[in-house]
Scaffold this active site. Sequence first.
Site, PDB file in Angstrom:
ATOM      1  N   CYS A   1      34.893  65.176 -15.466  1.00 17.73           N
ATOM      2  CA  CYS A   1      33.791  65.087 -16.425  1.00 17.73           C
ATOM      3  C   CYS A   1      33.749  66.428 -17.160  1.00 17.73           C
ATOM      4  O   CYS A   1      33.641  67.483 -16.530  1.00 17.73           O
ATOM      5  CB  CYS A   1      32.487  64.853 -15.665  1.00 17.73           C
ATOM      6  SG  CYS A   1      31.028  64.883 -16.702  1.00 17.73           S
TER       7      CYS A   1
ATOM      8  N   CYS B   1      17.058  65.482 -25.001  1.00 21.08           N
ATOM      9  CA  CYS B   1      16.658  64.397 -24.092  1.00 21.08           C
ATOM     10  C   CYS B   1      15.775  64.987 -22.996  1.00 21.08           C
ATOM     11  O   CYS B   1      16.122  66.003 -22.385  1.00 21.08           O
ATOM     12  CB  CYS B   1      17.878  63.709 -23.484  1.00 21.08           C
ATOM     13  SG  CYS B   1      18.938  62.940 -24.725  1.00 21.08           S
TER      14      CYS B   1
ATOM     15  N   GLU C   1      26.807  67.062 -26.866  1.00 18.00           N
ATOM     16  CA  GLU C   1      26.881  65.729 -27.466  1.00 18.00           C
ATOM     17  C   GLU C   1      28.229  65.651 -28.221  1.00 18.00           C
ATOM     18  O   GLU C   1      28.392  66.284 -29.268  1.00 18.00           O
ATOM     19  CB  GLU C   1      25.690  65.542 -28.421  1.00 18.00           C
ATOM     20  CG  GLU C   1      25.779  64.362 -29.347  1.00 18.00           C
ATOM     21  CD  GLU C   1      26.126  63.031 -28.674  1.00 18.00           C
ATOM     22  OE1 GLU C   1      25.555  62.700 -27.619  1.00 18.00           O
ATOM     23  OE2 GLU C   1      26.993  62.320 -29.221  1.00 18.00           O
TER      24      GLU C   1
ATOM     25  N   HIS D   1      18.915  54.190 -21.956  1.00 14.08           N
ATOM     26  CA  HIS D   1      17.788  54.662 -21.135  1.00 14.08           C
ATOM     27  C   HIS D   1      16.429  54.025 -21.386  1.00 14.08           C
ATOM     28  O   HIS D   1      15.441  54.428 -20.755  1.00 14.08           O
ATOM     29  CB  HIS D   1      17.635  56.194 -21.230  1.00 14.08           C
ATOM     30  CG  HIS D   1      18.877  56.949 -20.887  1.00 14.08           C
ATOM     31  ND1 HIS D   1      19.665  56.644 -19.807  1.00 14.08           N
ATOM     32  CD2 HIS D   1      19.488  58.007 -21.497  1.00 14.08           C
ATOM     33  CE1 HIS D   1      20.688  57.476 -19.761  1.00 14.08           C
ATOM     34  NE2 HIS D   1      20.611  58.300 -20.769  1.00 14.08           N
TER      35      HIS D   1
ATOM     36  N   CYS E   1      25.041  67.865 -14.143  1.00 14.64           N
ATOM     37  CA  CYS E   1      25.583  68.662 -15.245  1.00 14.64           C
ATOM     38  C   CYS E   1      24.498  69.401 -16.018  1.00 14.64           C
ATOM     39  O   CYS E   1      23.466  68.850 -16.345  1.00 14.64           O
ATOM     40  CB  CYS E   1      26.426  67.805 -16.165  1.00 14.64           C
ATOM     41  SG  CYS E   1      28.082  68.426 -16.214  1.00 14.64           S
TER      42      CYS E   1
HETATM   43  N1  SAH Z   1      25.379  63.799 -24.875  1.00 17.10           N
HETATM   44  C1  SAH Z   1      26.041  62.711 -24.242  1.00 17.10           C
HETATM   45  C2  SAH Z   1      26.824  63.093 -22.992  1.00 17.10           C
HETATM   46  C3  SAH Z   1      26.205  64.016 -22.002  1.00 17.10           C
HETATM   47  S1  SAH Z   1      25.064  63.441 -20.787  1.00 17.10           S
HETATM   48  C4  SAH Z   1      25.087  61.586 -23.956  1.00 17.10           C
HETATM   49  O1  SAH Z   1      23.897  61.758 -24.155  1.00 17.10           O
HETATM   50  O2  SAH Z   1      25.535  60.518 -23.579  1.00 17.10           O
HETATM   51  C5  SAH Z   1      25.874  62.245 -19.790  1.00 17.10           C
HETATM   52  C6  SAH Z   1      24.920  61.170 -19.286  1.00 17.10           C
HETATM   53  O3  SAH Z   1      24.041  61.695 -18.256  1.00 17.10           O
HETATM   54  C7  SAH Z   1      24.018  60.609 -20.357  1.00 17.10           C
HETATM   55  O4  SAH Z   1      23.877  59.236 -20.218  1.00 17.10           O
HETATM   56  C8  SAH Z   1      22.725  61.315 -20.065  1.00 17.10           C
HETATM   57  O5  SAH Z   1      21.647  60.648 -20.663  1.00 17.10           O
HETATM   58  C9  SAH Z   1      22.724  61.323 -18.562  1.00 17.10           C
HETATM   59  N2  SAH Z   1      21.788  62.275 -17.940  1.00 17.10           N
HETATM   60  C10 SAH Z   1      21.424  63.497 -18.355  1.00 17.10           C
HETATM   61  N3  SAH Z   1      20.543  64.055 -17.503  1.00 17.10           N
HETATM   62  C11 SAH Z   1      20.350  63.181 -16.520  1.00 17.10           C
HETATM   63  C12 SAH Z   1      19.563  63.169 -15.352  1.00 17.10           C
HETATM   64  N4  SAH Z   1      18.750  64.188 -15.033  1.00 17.10           N
HETATM   65  N5  SAH Z   1      19.641  62.079 -14.560  1.00 17.10           N
HETATM   66  C13 SAH Z   1      20.440  61.034 -14.858  1.00 17.10           C
HETATM   67  N6  SAH Z   1      21.207  60.991 -15.948  1.00 17.10           N
HETATM   68  C14 SAH Z   1      21.162  62.035 -16.774  1.00 17.10           C
END
Ligand code: SAH
Length: 343
Positions: A103, A114, A158, A214, A331
């Site tokens: 990843c 977000c 992103e 989401h 992450c």
């Molecule tokens: N910017 C991209 C990729 C990075 S995040 C995107 O938004 O898809 C990768 C995934 O992890 C995304 O689906 C994101 O919404 C989710 N994510 C981020 N923080 C999270 C958390 N605390 N718990 C669960 N999923 C999370």
Amino acid sequence: MIDLRDLTYEELEELLKNAGEPKFRCAQIFSWLAKGAESFDDMTDVPKSTREKLSAFCRIYPLKICEKYISKIDKTTKYLFELSDGNCIESVVMYYKHGISICISSEVGCKMGCRFCASTIGGLTRPLTSGEILSQVVFAQKDIGERISNIVMMGIGEPLDNYDNVIKFLHCVNHPAGLNIGYRHISLSTCGLVDGIYKLAEEKLPITLSVSLHAPNDEIRNQLMPVNKKYPIKELMRACRAYIKATTRRISFEYSLISGVNDSPEQARELAGLLKGMLCHVNLIPVNKVKERGYKKGSKEEIDRFLKTLQALGINATVRRELGSDISASCGQLRKKHMEESI
Ligand code: SAH
């Protein structure tokens, strides 16, 4: 100074041609870059005169492993890599039966905001170059000493906000003279930048597109993801349908289940209605707790109930298996912790 890992095969070929080098030199050097050469001296089968000539206007930047954590449960390995300018990014290596997956991050930080995501808390510092995106795969693979076969672009940042560098990276990582990772083994995850989804559809790359949804409606999605105010669900779904039509590829919708926010049976039914008839899969992710945000995951029963409701309505859905739970830090958290400690 040109970072050689920033070049596509064709660009490197052109550079070498202009430097008066024979054509076969390109495959040789491209392969060294993929193997994790840290300097020109590593390229032992390239003549010294060529290496000296190139080092006058080119550089090779290794990624430095700043921190590394290995899960005792499933070997999941998290890296905090330091870039040449001192910034840090995260990459995670996961071991599956079908192969090894990484990843990777696409930006230093993120500006998408977000609410549940740790990567966005400090905002966007800068996009990564294509060479820096590639280097995460190169140096993780070098460190573990085994071939990485799959890539998910789900780390910090992103990807569609750094469009050109991400596309360039995809071409580089797929090249047979380099890491040679098939497009079908690569997933790109977006928070839903509609313009980028249309553009990506045109590239006709057989990668898997993941869309972070989401929420089943604009009211909840507006609260969780500021991007929804610019690109509401209706527009996002239109772009997703166009993507499926252009590529004939199934979209994976990510849905982080947050207790009391988006995980009721009613919301599962609403989600099923939204996705009905689409070539897609829903990936349910029990939300990872981020202490700044106060969101938490529901019980196993609640998660299961959401899953079963979707499935009963004909939606293809699974719950993502949690890996590396003992090394926590989803992450973005590792980088954040590192930044706080260095202040
Ligand atoms: N910017 C991209 C990729 C990075 S995040 C995107 O938004 O898809 C990768 C995934 O992890 C995304 O689906 C994101 O919404 C989710 N994510 C981020 N923080 C999270 C958390 N605390 N718990 C669960 N999923 C999370």
